[in-house]
Structure formats: structure tokens, C-alpha cells
Design an enzyme around this catalytic site. Sequence first.
Site, short mmCIF file in Angstrom:
data_model
loop_
_atom_site.label_atom_id
_atom_site.label_comp_id
_atom_site.label_asym_id
_atom_site.label_seq_id
_atom_site.Cartn_x
_atom_site.Cartn_y
_atom_site.Cartn_z
N SER A 98 0.86 -1.19 0.00
CA SER A 98 0.00 0.00 0.00
C SER A 98 0.89 1.23 0.00
O SER A 98 1.66 1.45 0.94
CB SER A 98 -0.89 0.03 1.24
OG SER A 98 -1.40 1.35 1.38
N HIS A 157 -1.21 -1.34 -4.34
CA HIS A 157 -2.48 -1.03 -3.68
C HIS A 157 -2.53 0.47 -3.37
O HIS A 157 -1.62 1.02 -2.76
CB HIS A 157 -2.56 -1.85 -2.39
CG HIS A 157 -3.86 -1.74 -1.65
ND1 HIS A 157 -4.98 -2.48 -1.98
CD2 HIS A 157 -4.22 -1.00 -0.58
CE1 HIS A 157 -5.97 -2.21 -1.14
NE2 HIS A 157 -5.53 -1.30 -0.28
N ASP A 205 -4.73 3.51 -1.72
CA ASP A 205 -5.79 3.78 -0.74
C ASP A 205 -6.35 5.19 -0.90
O ASP A 205 -5.69 6.18 -0.59
CB ASP A 205 -5.23 3.61 0.68
CG ASP A 205 -5.05 2.15 1.05
OD1 ASP A 205 -6.02 1.39 0.89
OD2 ASP A 205 -3.94 1.77 1.48
N MET A 250 -8.99 7.89 0.30
CA MET A 250 -9.78 8.20 1.51
C MET A 250 -10.35 9.61 1.40
O MET A 250 -9.69 10.51 0.89
CB MET A 250 -8.88 8.13 2.75
CG MET A 250 -8.18 6.79 2.91
SD MET A 250 -7.34 6.72 4.49
CE MET A 250 -6.48 5.14 4.32
N HIS A 310 -8.40 1.00 -3.78
CA HIS A 310 -9.31 0.74 -2.66
C HIS A 310 -9.99 2.05 -2.28
O HIS A 310 -9.36 2.94 -1.71
CB HIS A 310 -8.46 0.18 -1.49
CG HIS A 310 -9.22 -0.08 -0.24
ND1 HIS A 310 -8.58 -0.33 0.97
CD2 HIS A 310 -10.54 -0.16 0.02
CE1 HIS A 310 -9.48 -0.53 1.91
NE2 HIS A 310 -10.69 -0.42 1.36
N MET A 347 -12.13 4.23 -0.12
CA MET A 347 -12.75 4.42 1.19
C MET A 347 -13.44 5.77 1.16
O MET A 347 -13.03 6.73 1.81
CB MET A 347 -11.66 4.33 2.28
CG MET A 347 -11.19 2.90 2.50
SD MET A 347 -9.59 2.81 3.32
CE MET A 347 -8.52 2.98 1.89
N MET A 389 -11.16 -6.41 5.50
CA MET A 389 -10.39 -5.46 6.31
C MET A 389 -10.05 -6.12 7.65
O MET A 389 -10.96 -6.55 8.38
CB MET A 389 -11.19 -4.18 6.57
CG MET A 389 -11.51 -3.34 5.34
SD MET A 389 -10.08 -2.86 4.35
CE MET A 389 -9.08 -1.98 5.54
N ASP A 442 -6.47 -6.78 4.06
CA ASP A 442 -5.93 -5.43 4.17
C ASP A 442 -5.89 -4.98 5.62
O ASP A 442 -6.92 -4.77 6.25
CB ASP A 442 -6.80 -4.48 3.33
CG ASP A 442 -6.17 -3.12 3.15
OD1 ASP A 442 -5.06 -2.89 3.67
OD2 ASP A 442 -6.80 -2.28 2.47
N GLY A 464 -2.54 -4.64 8.85
CA GLY A 464 -1.74 -5.34 9.86
C GLY A 464 -1.04 -6.59 9.37
O GLY A 464 -0.73 -7.48 10.17
C1 DX5 Z 1 -6.19 1.04 5.80
C2 DX5 Z 1 -5.73 0.84 4.36
C3 DX5 Z 1 -4.64 -0.14 4.25
C4 DX5 Z 1 -3.41 0.25 5.00
C5 DX5 Z 1 -2.62 -0.95 5.36
O1 DX5 Z 1 -7.23 1.92 5.83
O2 DX5 Z 1 -6.80 0.39 3.57
O3 DX5 Z 1 -4.35 -0.47 2.90
O4 DX5 Z 1 -2.60 1.16 4.33
O5 DX5 Z 1 -1.55 -0.53 6.14
P1 DX5 Z 1 -0.80 -1.53 7.12
O6 DX5 Z 1 -0.28 -2.65 6.29
O7 DX5 Z 1 0.28 -0.65 7.68
O8 DX5 Z 1 -1.80 -1.99 8.13
ZN ZN Z 2 -6.39 -0.52 1.51
#
Ligand code: DX5
Ligand code: ZN
Length: 228
Positions: A12, A37, A39, A41, A70, A72, A141, A177, A179
Site C-alpha cells: 500500500s 495497492h 488507498d 480516503m 481501494h 474508502m 479489512m 488489508d 496489519g
Molecule cells: C487502511 C488501508 C490499508 C493500510 C494498510 O485503511 O486500507 O491499505 O494502508 O496498512 P498496514 O499494512 O500498515 O496496516
Molecule cells: Zn487498503
Amino acid sequence: MPFDRKIKIAPSILSADFANFGQEIRAIEDQGCDWVHVDVMDGHFVPNLTFGPAMCKAIRPHIRTVMDVHLMIAPVDPYIDAFAEAGVDIITAHVEAGPHIHRTLQAIRATGKKAGLAINPGTPADAVAPVMDLIDLVCVMTVNPGFGGQKFIHSQIDKIRSLRAMIGDRPIHIEIDGGITPETAPLVAAAGADVLVAGSGVFSGGSVAKPEVYGQNIAAIRKAAEAA
Ligand code: DX5
Ligand code: ZN
């Protein structure tokens, strides 16, 4: 994009240097990642803001693998065409983002792009069943979306197992996605995941000047997942 269930690592770029996406993407791809990936937001669906279709369009030429976006954001539908025109490969929307996820997925498919459905930690696997014929990917998630670097939520593993059983032979990826580390990767791979998103797990300790660290991080996650 031929379908397979081999483990794919999708860094990501939320954890990359925002002033340097082109070089960061080159570095992770040279170091062996499978997908990139992205993200998106909106500060409304999730409590954080990143970037939109213009940024996606700007980074597209730098991605040689798969551009996995992705979303959000809520609403989703007014922005689908702009992301498709940006040249992305996969557009993933959240089931929680609005009352008409079926319509949203149809609209994504109508652009010719692959459609993904993301589900938050509080949403059951059953939410996927009614739209199974409209998706190419389900994104589970394993943190609450909004930020990188959060702790993996272990209670999601049963959900991954249920989804794997529900999907059967259908060509639908299971993406995880949040951790992902060499410690959590084998848990989700054993439960049926094939695409592992990792932000901090790939980027921490490295940089475009030290790209080999990205390579070590990618290899460690892949090795742990494949051993499961
Ligand atoms: C969270 C994102 C993830 C995030 C993952 O809202 O959708 O893609 O960046 O980050 P890590 O791998 O650090 O949990
Ligand atoms: Zn993501």
C-alpha cells in the site's frame, strides 16, 4: 489479468513517500511486489484524507503490474468513471459506503474494470453472498480503515475461512488489508487469502535509497504466507 490463487503481495503506497510516488513504485516493483495497492480516503467515510482520481492518473504510467484501487469514500458512484478513466485495473468499493452496493458494483463492471467489494471488521461474510456474481475480489479489512500501521484484528480469520468456502471455484480473489506482517500472513493464507496488502509491513525500514529493504520485507511476508 489471468486469474490464479498464488500468493500476491500488494504494497500500500499509503506508507510510501508521498512526494516521490513514481520512484517508490519503481522500487517496490523492482523488489518483487505483485500488485500496487492505492488507498483513496475522503475524510468522511474514513477519518483521513489521501488523494483522488487525478493522483491515480498521474501514477498510472509508473505501474507495470496491477493497479489495485481501494476506495474508502462515500458516495462512490459519482467518482467511478473518473477512476476508470485514470486507467486503474481494479476498483474496490465498501459495502458499508451506501445503500446500493449492487448498483455500485454494476457501475464498476460497466466501465470494464475489475470490481472489488471491501468489508469492514464489523460486517459479516454474508454481506458478500448477494453480489457474488458481480465481483472479482473481496477485500477483508483486518483493521478499521483509515490509517496504516494498526494492529491486526484476529477475529477476522474465521470470516476469511467462511468466504473461502462461499467462493468455491469462482474466480474471486480474497484480499486481506491491514496489519499484515510475516507473523499474520500465514494465518490469513491458511484461511484462504491470496492477495496480501501491506503498507508498513513493506515500507518500514526502507526507502528509494535503500530499496533492498522493501525486497526483504516483501520476501519475508511471501515466504511466511507460502509456508502456511
Ligand atoms: C487502511 C488501508 C490499508 C493500510 C494498510 O485503511 O486500507 O491499505 O494502508 O496498512 P498496514 O499494512 O500498515 O496496516
Ligand atoms: Zn487498503
